[in-house]
Write a protein that holds these residues in place. Structure first.
Motif, PDB file in Angstrom:
ATOM      1  N   GLY A  41       3.469  -6.634  -2.742  1.00 47.68           N
ATOM      2  CA  GLY A  41       4.224  -5.829  -3.708  1.00 47.68           C
ATOM      3  C   GLY A  41       4.585  -4.496  -3.081  1.00 47.68           C
ATOM      4  O   GLY A  41       3.703  -3.758  -2.660  1.00 47.68           O
ATOM      5  N   ALA A  42       5.853  -4.193  -3.020  1.00 47.01           N
ATOM      6  CA  ALA A  42       6.318  -3.035  -2.242  1.00 47.01           C
ATOM      7  C   ALA A  42       5.862  -1.703  -2.824  1.00 47.01           C
ATOM      8  O   ALA A  42       5.717  -0.719  -2.113  1.00 47.01           O
ATOM      9  CB  ALA A  42       7.843  -3.067  -2.164  1.00 47.01           C
ATOM     10  N   ASP A  43       5.627  -1.641  -4.142  1.00 46.25           N
ATOM     11  CA  ASP A  43       5.338  -0.353  -4.765  1.00 46.25           C
ATOM     12  C   ASP A  43       3.838  -0.066  -4.877  1.00 46.25           C
ATOM     13  O   ASP A  43       3.441   0.909  -5.502  1.00 46.25           O
ATOM     14  CB  ASP A  43       5.968  -0.307  -6.167  1.00 46.25           C
ATOM     15  CG  ASP A  43       5.457  -1.439  -7.053  1.00 46.25           C
ATOM     16  OD1 ASP A  43       4.971  -2.450  -6.494  1.00 46.25           O
ATOM     17  OD2 ASP A  43       5.553  -1.309  -8.281  1.00 46.25           O
ATOM     18  N   GLU A  44       3.006  -0.916  -4.287  1.00 46.13           N
ATOM     19  CA  GLU A  44       1.562  -0.735  -4.431  1.00 46.13           C
ATOM     20  C   GLU A  44       1.028   0.272  -3.410  1.00 46.13           C
ATOM     21  O   GLU A  44       1.274   0.148  -2.216  1.00 46.13           O
ATOM     22  CB  GLU A  44       0.835  -2.083  -4.244  1.00 46.13           C
ATOM     23  CG  GLU A  44       1.324  -3.195  -5.166  1.00 46.13           C
ATOM     24  CD  GLU A  44       0.876  -3.004  -6.602  1.00 46.13           C
ATOM     25  OE1 GLU A  44       0.424  -1.908  -6.935  1.00 46.13           O
ATOM     26  OE2 GLU A  44       0.996  -3.957  -7.387  1.00 46.13           O
ATOM     27  N   LYS A  45       0.276   1.269  -3.885  1.00 42.49           N
ATOM     28  CA  LYS A  45      -0.343   2.256  -2.984  1.00 42.49           C
ATOM     29  C   LYS A  45      -1.678   1.704  -2.513  1.00 42.49           C
ATOM     30  O   LYS A  45      -2.550   1.403  -3.338  1.00 42.49           O
ATOM     31  CB  LYS A  45      -0.542   3.591  -3.714  1.00 42.49           C
ATOM     32  CG  LYS A  45       0.769   4.280  -4.091  1.00 42.49           C
ATOM     33  CD  LYS A  45       0.530   5.657  -4.665  1.00 42.49           C
ATOM     34  CE  LYS A  45      -0.106   5.593  -6.035  1.00 42.49           C
ATOM     35  NZ  LYS A  45      -0.327   6.918  -6.631  1.00 42.49           N
TER      36      LYS A  45
END
Length: 458
Positions: A172-176
């Motif tokens: 998931g690209a938006d996961e920190k």
């Protein structure tokens, strides 16, 4: 008001007895001021009436009982936390050792922490990709899980730990995503390996490192994992990051606990470890997980070396009770040159079914995983039979299974420490290996999945 005491009665190894103390509490930090003005740190281990038993962080050499002063600071060991911790290297007590400045702390948190309340836990259900096929494909790591690695003396768990720290990510690209890495009781060479590896690959930018060396005092060794977990809790539950905590080596932590227990003359339990070893380990491991209503999470991979490769030793035995599975490294595979030498058959991830399947990894993951396990187990049996009776005693199908077992170890498990496979590449490789076997042997895979994924070119 901080009181000073000149009532040191006795020093025995790392322990010191202070008489006539007032309002001193368990786990409180203290300072010892020597005659020459030098300061040494200590921590309260026990309070009995007006007597406090404290443990020294540094050596007891040079402490003059009559002329040294003790003062208690009214607080436990605290870690100053902020996002500036990422990319930094600290010692076992949270002081920077990378030549950089002190952290400008957003707040100070007591490292003792508390295990997560079961009713506040959210169920682990999201896949974490480590890039290692033997883990991702067969013993999947799930966000919020505690999945220890059981190793042995001389096995390359340090390389595996560095690889997991370097490659792990939440899809998931938006996961920190962040890694908190705690090295407990390691040699200077090992510490140098971890630091230089993280710097070489750029992984240090998202990593907080705590380094406790073998020559540091035992009390620091006991504090280091809790330092790491405190940093992880801050990043996960206050900054909503997905945090992977890797602690190596839990065995060194337990040895330090045994040393302190023996100095306190406590009644020993199994193999001389304190009777509260289970409780102590549980208070650490249970700080990992997912919390209801919180986006962040803590996933933990504790690494421990099993003394004499004994799975029934108290440390791996108790760890296995508390955690959700184990990854086991094999000395036999190591001798064969398999890197990493993960023995997939006795390894287990109890939560793997929760993090795989359509929408998480791929629809064929569960079926192929079961088929690979079954085929590898049968292939190993066929190879043992071949050793005893010779190749001529095996059927054609058994010979195919034996070939499958060899190829599985050589290509699927042994991928080296620099190869980072996506879950798609791992699953495709599994199908490629299964194509060694006839279709009618794939009894654990649904026919429609065989139709869709079986490589026809074979």
């Amino acid at each position: 008001m901080i009181r000073e005491y000149r009532t040191i009665q006795e020093v025995a190894g790392p322990l010191m007895l202070v008489r006539d103390v007032i309002n001193v509490t368990y786990d409180e930090l203290g300072e010892i001021e020597l005659q020459n003005g030098e300061l040494r740190r200590c921590r309260v281990l026990e309070v009995n009436g007006k007597n406090a038993l404290v443990q020294l962080f540094e050596s007891s050499a040079g402490i003059n009982l009559a002329k040294s002063k003790v003062r208690f600071l009214g607080k436990g060991i605290e870690l100053g936390v902020s996002l500036d911790m990422l990319g930094r290297v600290f010692d076992g007590l949270g002081s920077p050792i990378d030549g950089g400045p002190q952290i400008l702390a957003e707040k100070y948190i007591d490292i003792s922490g508390t295990p997560m309340n079961p009713s506040a836990r959210d169920y682990p259900s999201e896949f974490i990709q480590t890039g290692i096929s033997a883990i991702d494909g067969l013993n999947t790591l799930v966000r919020g899980q505690k999945l220890p690695i059981f190793s042995g003396s001389g096995l390359p768990h340090a390389n595996l730990a560095a690889q997991i720290a370097r490659q792990s990510r939440v899809l998931g690209a938006d996961e920190k995503f962040a890694v908190v890495f705690a090295a407990v009781g390691i040699t200077f060479e090992e510490a140098d390996f971890f630091i230089s590896d993280f710097k070489r690959t750029g992984a240090i930018d998202r990593t907080v490192l705590f380094m406790n060396l073998a020559n540091d005092p035992p009390i620091e060794r006991i504090a280091t994992p809790r330092m790491a977990l405190t940093a992880a809790e801050y990043l996960a539950f206050e900054k909503n990051m997905h945090v992977l905590v890797i602690i190596t080596d839990i065995t060194n932590y337990a040895e330090a606990l045994r040393e302190v227990s023996a100095a306190r003359k406590e009644v020993p339990g199994r193999r001389g470890y304190p009777g509260y070893l289970y409780t102590d380990l549980a208070t650490m491991y249970e700080r990992a997980g997912r919390r209801l209503g919180c986006d962040g999470s803590i996933t933990m991979i504790p690494i421990l070396t099993m003394p004499e490769d004994d799975k029934t030793h108290p440390i791996p035995d108790l760890t296995g009770y508390i955690t959700e599975g184990q990854i086991i490294l094999s000395r036999e595979l190591y001798r064969k040159g398999v890197k990493p030498p993960i023995d997939v058959l006795p390894s287990l991830s109890r939560l793997k079914d929760k993090g795989i399947g359509a929408g998480k990894t791929r629809e064929d993951h569960s079926n192929t995983m079961n088929q690979l396990f079954a085929a590898y187990a049968r292939g190993k049996d066929a190879k043992e039979l071949m050793t005893i009776l010779g190749e001529a005693a095996l059927t054609k199908v058994d010979l195919l299974y034996a070939r499958f077992a060899d190829e599985f170890e050589k290509r699927y498990v042994s991928q080296g420490y620099e190869t980072n496979r996506t879950i798609g590449e791992t699953l495709d490789l599994g199908w490629e290996l299964l194509s060694i076997l006839p279709k009618n042997e794939l009894k654990r895979i649904k026919p429609e999945l065989i139709e869709k994924y079986y490589p026809e070119s074979k």
